[in-house]
Design an enzyme around this catalytic site. Structure first.
Site, PDB file in Angstrom:
ATOM      1  N   THR A 147       0.711  -1.168   0.184  1.00  0.00           N
ATOM      2  CA  THR A 147       0.072  -0.047   0.168  1.00  0.00           C
ATOM      3  C   THR A 147       0.809   1.280   0.095  1.00  0.00           C
ATOM      4  O   THR A 147       0.282   2.397  -0.284  1.00  0.00           O
ATOM      5  CB  THR A 147      -1.008   0.008   1.514  1.00  0.00           C
ATOM      6  OG1 THR A 147      -0.084  -0.343   2.344  1.00  0.00           O
ATOM      7  CG2 THR A 147      -1.872  -0.940   1.250  1.00  0.00           C
TER       8      THR A 147
ATOM      9  N   HIS B 176       6.361   0.187   7.777  1.00  0.00           N
ATOM     10  CA  HIS B 176       6.570   1.083   8.957  1.00  0.00           C
ATOM     11  C   HIS B 176       6.794   0.027  10.254  1.00  0.00           C
ATOM     12  O   HIS B 176       6.811  -1.088  10.201  1.00  0.00           O
ATOM     13  CB  HIS B 176       5.343   2.067   9.104  1.00  0.00           C
ATOM     14  CG  HIS B 176       4.052   1.264   9.547  1.00  0.00           C
ATOM     15  ND1 HIS B 176       3.612   0.583  10.721  1.00  0.00           N
ATOM     16  CD2 HIS B 176       3.099   1.153   8.672  1.00  0.00           C
ATOM     17  CE1 HIS B 176       2.644  -0.089  10.601  1.00  0.00           C
ATOM     18  NE2 HIS B 176       2.096   0.335   9.196  1.00  0.00           N
TER      19      HIS B 176
ATOM     20  N   HIS C  10       5.123  -3.256  11.547  1.00  0.00           N
ATOM     21  CA  HIS C  10       5.267  -4.575  10.853  1.00  0.00           C
ATOM     22  C   HIS C  10       6.480  -5.203  11.120  1.00  0.00           C
ATOM     23  O   HIS C  10       6.667  -6.376  10.969  1.00  0.00           O
ATOM     24  CB  HIS C  10       5.767  -4.269   9.321  1.00  0.00           C
ATOM     25  CG  HIS C  10       4.715  -3.804   8.606  1.00  0.00           C
ATOM     26  ND1 HIS C  10       4.312  -2.444   8.113  1.00  0.00           N
ATOM     27  CD2 HIS C  10       3.433  -4.286   8.026  1.00  0.00           C
ATOM     28  CE1 HIS C  10       3.255  -2.306   7.310  1.00  0.00           C
ATOM     29  NE2 HIS C  10       2.454  -3.363   7.361  1.00  0.00           N
TER      30      HIS C  10
ATOM     31  N   LYS D 254      -9.561  -0.281   9.511  1.00  0.00           N
ATOM     32  CA  LYS D 254      -9.903   0.897   8.735  1.00  0.00           C
ATOM     33  C   LYS D 254     -11.417   1.308   8.891  1.00  0.00           C
ATOM     34  O   LYS D 254     -12.227   0.155   8.740  1.00  0.00           O
ATOM     35  CB  LYS D 254      -9.501   0.837   7.394  1.00  0.00           C
ATOM     36  CG  LYS D 254      -8.100   0.472   6.971  1.00  0.00           C
ATOM     37  CD  LYS D 254      -7.227   1.719   7.455  1.00  0.00           C
ATOM     38  CE  LYS D 254      -5.773   1.560   7.276  1.00  0.00           C
ATOM     39  NZ  LYS D 254      -4.966   2.642   7.549  1.00  0.00           N
TER      40      LYS D 254
ATOM     41  N   ARG E  38      -9.435   1.810   1.547  1.00  0.00           N
ATOM     42  CA  ARG E  38      -8.281   1.988   1.252  1.00  0.00           C
ATOM     43  C   ARG E  38      -8.252   2.669  -0.230  1.00  0.00           C
ATOM     44  O   ARG E  38      -9.012   2.099  -1.063  1.00  0.00           O
ATOM     45  CB  ARG E  38      -7.230   0.805   1.178  1.00  0.00           C
ATOM     46  CG  ARG E  38      -7.187   0.267   2.844  1.00  0.00           C
ATOM     47  CD  ARG E  38      -6.327  -0.709   2.603  1.00  0.00           C
ATOM     48  NE  ARG E  38      -5.947  -1.238   4.062  1.00  0.00           N
ATOM     49  CZ  ARG E  38      -5.017  -0.960   4.851  1.00  0.00           C
ATOM     50  NH1 ARG E  38      -4.375  -0.169   4.652  1.00  0.00           N
ATOM     51  NH2 ARG E  38      -4.987  -1.819   5.940  1.00  0.00           N
TER      52      ARG E  38
ATOM     53  N   GLN F 257      -7.421 -13.871   1.159  1.00  0.00           N
ATOM     54  CA  GLN F 257      -6.528 -14.275   2.242  1.00  0.00           C
ATOM     55  C   GLN F 257      -6.351 -15.642   2.701  1.00  0.00           C
ATOM     56  O   GLN F 257      -5.307 -16.409   2.887  1.00  0.00           O
ATOM     57  CB  GLN F 257      -6.527 -13.329   3.447  1.00  0.00           C
ATOM     58  CG  GLN F 257      -5.257 -13.344   4.452  1.00  0.00           C
ATOM     59  CD  GLN F 257      -5.031 -12.590   5.507  1.00  0.00           C
ATOM     60  OE1 GLN F 257      -5.544 -11.332   5.396  1.00  0.00           O
ATOM     61  NE2 GLN F 257      -4.628 -12.950   6.716  1.00  0.00           N
TER      62      GLN F 257
ATOM     63  N   ASP G  35      -5.124  -8.417  14.738  1.00  0.00           N
ATOM     64  CA  ASP G  35      -5.993  -7.904  14.018  1.00  0.00           C
ATOM     65  C   ASP G  35      -6.234  -8.854  12.716  1.00  0.00           C
ATOM     66  O   ASP G  35      -7.385  -8.721  12.046  1.00  0.00           O
ATOM     67  CB  ASP G  35      -6.004  -6.440  13.546  1.00  0.00           C
ATOM     68  CG  ASP G  35      -4.719  -6.355  12.598  1.00  0.00           C
ATOM     69  OD1 ASP G  35      -3.632  -7.050  12.499  1.00  0.00           O
ATOM     70  OD2 ASP G  35      -4.959  -5.150  11.735  1.00  0.00           O
TER      71      ASP G  35
ATOM     72  N   LYS H 121      -0.598   4.490  19.755  1.00  0.00           N
ATOM     73  CA  LYS H 121      -0.243   3.470  19.041  1.00  0.00           C
ATOM     74  C   LYS H 121       1.066   3.366  18.498  1.00  0.00           C
ATOM     75  O   LYS H 121       1.795   4.459  18.313  1.00  0.00           O
ATOM     76  CB  LYS H 121      -1.196   3.773  17.493  1.00  0.00           C
ATOM     77  CG  LYS H 121      -1.024   2.505  16.599  1.00  0.00           C
ATOM     78  CD  LYS H 121      -1.999   2.797  15.599  1.00  0.00           C
ATOM     79  CE  LYS H 121      -1.980   1.559  14.684  1.00  0.00           C
ATOM     80  NZ  LYS H 121      -2.889   1.759  13.468  1.00  0.00           N
TER      81      LYS H 121
ATOM     82  N   LYS I  77       3.525   5.627  15.850  1.00  0.00           N
ATOM     83  CA  LYS I  77       3.123   7.024  15.424  1.00  0.00           C
ATOM     84  C   LYS I  77       3.917   8.108  16.230  1.00  0.00           C
ATOM     85  O   LYS I  77       4.069   8.031  17.322  1.00  0.00           O
ATOM     86  CB  LYS I  77       1.459   6.927  15.524  1.00  0.00           C
ATOM     87  CG  LYS I  77       0.887   5.946  14.636  1.00  0.00           C
ATOM     88  CD  LYS I  77       0.781   6.550  13.209  1.00  0.00           C
ATOM     89  CE  LYS I  77      -0.105   5.546  12.236  1.00  0.00           C
ATOM     90  NZ  LYS I  77      -0.088   5.921  10.879  1.00  0.00           N
ATOM     91  N   THR I  78       4.363   9.189  15.616  1.00  0.00           N
ATOM     92  CA  THR I  78       4.931  10.404  16.067  1.00  0.00           C
ATOM     93  C   THR I  78       4.158  11.358  15.690  1.00  0.00           C
ATOM     94  O   THR I  78       3.390  11.447  14.694  1.00  0.00           O
ATOM     95  CB  THR I  78       6.459  10.324  15.890  1.00  0.00           C
ATOM     96  OG1 THR I  78       6.501  10.657  14.492  1.00  0.00           O
ATOM     97  CG2 THR I  78       7.176   9.263  16.151  1.00  0.00           C
TER      98      THR I  78
END
Length: 420
Positions: free
Chosen positions: A45, A50, A53, A88, A92, A181, A202, A237, A240-241
């Site tokens: 995607t 990030h 993962h 989500k 997407r 999947q 998830d 989370k 994330k910054t």
């Protein structure tokens, strides 16, 4: 279950990787015999994975290192065309085939830092599910695979239920994702003898779907392990910054900024992150766990250096650590700080400070509105002087003797604008 027999499950258990599993004894037996061929899927995607993962990548690392089986990194060249609705609130963005291929090529480079690829028994392999998904005949797929899925059951899975409960649209395209999947798992078993799928918590429903489909289609027993979706001790989370996601590709986030991300870990998270994101021995982690007070900062630096060394190499990690030491402990301008080149003509005309700190240049803040907010709270500095006017501009007069303008967000994030 009693204490695991396999080194693989021992490592995953003591380091805190396991959230849910299916048949744990079956997984343990296969791992002990070295036949636990395992896959994790990564959709394409964006141009970089990030830090979120990293848990599953580290699980593949330990699978290989303990000799438990062969890792498979499954690139979602096919499933990315559909879009995973998990976690989500909205669909997407659909990407073109060209964008997906470009993202896939960019993402690939990270894995070789953590696992080795080749032809030996436990060497990793990379596969793309576009190989089989793009060749499916729709009617045959519905008859052979679709008939095994209950819509009633599919509606109960979190990835679907949460979207519907919030009255957010779920397209028919996305609704098919879990079927694709599940089919991936069966296809990987057929082609490569893959018997375990790992992923974030998830993904539990999607993975269990694959196990169930395999049973209905007559595959050998399939298994599942999920890892926790990490949050920091303060509930934020993971990954994330204020300036955006913590990317793994160096061209999306510099090794220095990556090192700084780990250096800024909250005190109560340091030991947990040492276990999950480094390969330090548990005895060494236990030694660091005993650090108290100001000494915890030393443990944070070790975490930052070891995590950065895994991804970017030891030399880049030590350079980042030295850059931080010079910048913060000696107060000198370290030339190895992240640098962005900017045309002198832009500075001649004047560059607004909001733009300079934003995504087009320094990328220290994600937007102009965030830059304004930080200016009001005194969080942004130019050449170590606080920015007080959001309408201010940078010009050639701001260029230092070293040929740069130093932009700072807080005390630990710095970027050099180099006039060219």
């Amino acid at each position: 279950m009693n204490a695991p027999k396999s080194d693989f499950l021992k490592v995953l258990t003591e380091r805190g990787f396991i959230h849910q599993t299916s048949d744990l004894e079956g997984i343990d037996a296969a791992a002990a015999e070295g036949r636990l061929t395992t896959y994790v899927g990564y959709d394409c995607t964006g141009p970089s994975l990030h830090v979120g993962h990293l848990l599953s990548i580290m699980m593949l690392h330990w699978l290989q290192k303990t000799g438990a089986g062969r890792p498979i990194t499954l690139m979602g060249g096919g499933t990315t065309r559909v879009g995973d609705p998990s976690g989500k609130d909205e669909s997407r963005k659909l990407l073109t085939v060209e964008q997906i291929e470009a993202n896939k090529d960019s993402i690939k480079t990270v894995f070789s830092r953590f696992i080795s690829f080749g032809e030996a028994k436990t060497d990793a392999m990379m596969v793309d599910n576009a190989e089989w998904l793009t060749k499916l005949n729709y009617i045959e797929f519905l008859r052979d695979v679709g008939r095994h899925f209950s819509v009633n059951r599919m509606l109960s899975f979190d990835s679907v239920k949460l979207r519907l409960d919030r009255e957010h649209e779920l397209s028919f395209l996305e609704f098919n994702y879990m079927i694709l999947q599940a089919y991936d798992f069966v296809e990987l078993n057929k082609r490569y003898g893959c018997i375990l799928q790992m992923g974030g918590s998830d993904q539990w429903g999607n993975i269990v779907n694959g196990i169930d489909l395999g049973r209905r289609l007559g595959t050998p027993q399939l298994y599942a392990i999920t890892c926790p979706l990490l949050t920091t001790a303060s509930g934020a989370k993971m990954g994330k910054t204020a300036s955006g996601a913590v990317w793994l590709n160096a061209d999306s986030l510099s090794p220095y900024d990556y090192w700084q991300f780990w250096r800024n870990t909250e005190d109560s998270d340091v030991v947990r992150f040492l276990k999950l994101f480094t390969i330090l021995e548990m005895d060494e982690i236990a030694r660091l766990e005993a650090f108290q007070g100001a000494d915890i900062n030393e443990a944070k630096k070790i975490l930052a250096t070891e995590a950065t060394a895994l991804l970017h190499g030891r030399e880049a990690a030590e350079l980042a650590a030295e850059t931080a030491r010079k910048t913060f402990e000696q107060g000198t301008l370290a030339e190895s700080l992240p640098t962005v080149e900017i045309a002198s003509d832009v500075l001649k005309g004047g560059l607004g400070v909001l733009a300079a700190f934003g995504p087009d240049y320094a990328k220290l803040v994600p937007s102009s509105s965030e830059a304004r907010r930080q200016i009001k709270s005194g969080g942004l500095r130019v050449n170590d002087q606080a920015v007080s006017d959001e309408r201010g501009t940078l010009s050639l007069s701001d260029v230092t003797a070293e040929g740069v303008i130093k932009l700072s967000f807080g005390k630990k994030k710095h970027v050099l604008l180099r006039a060219v």
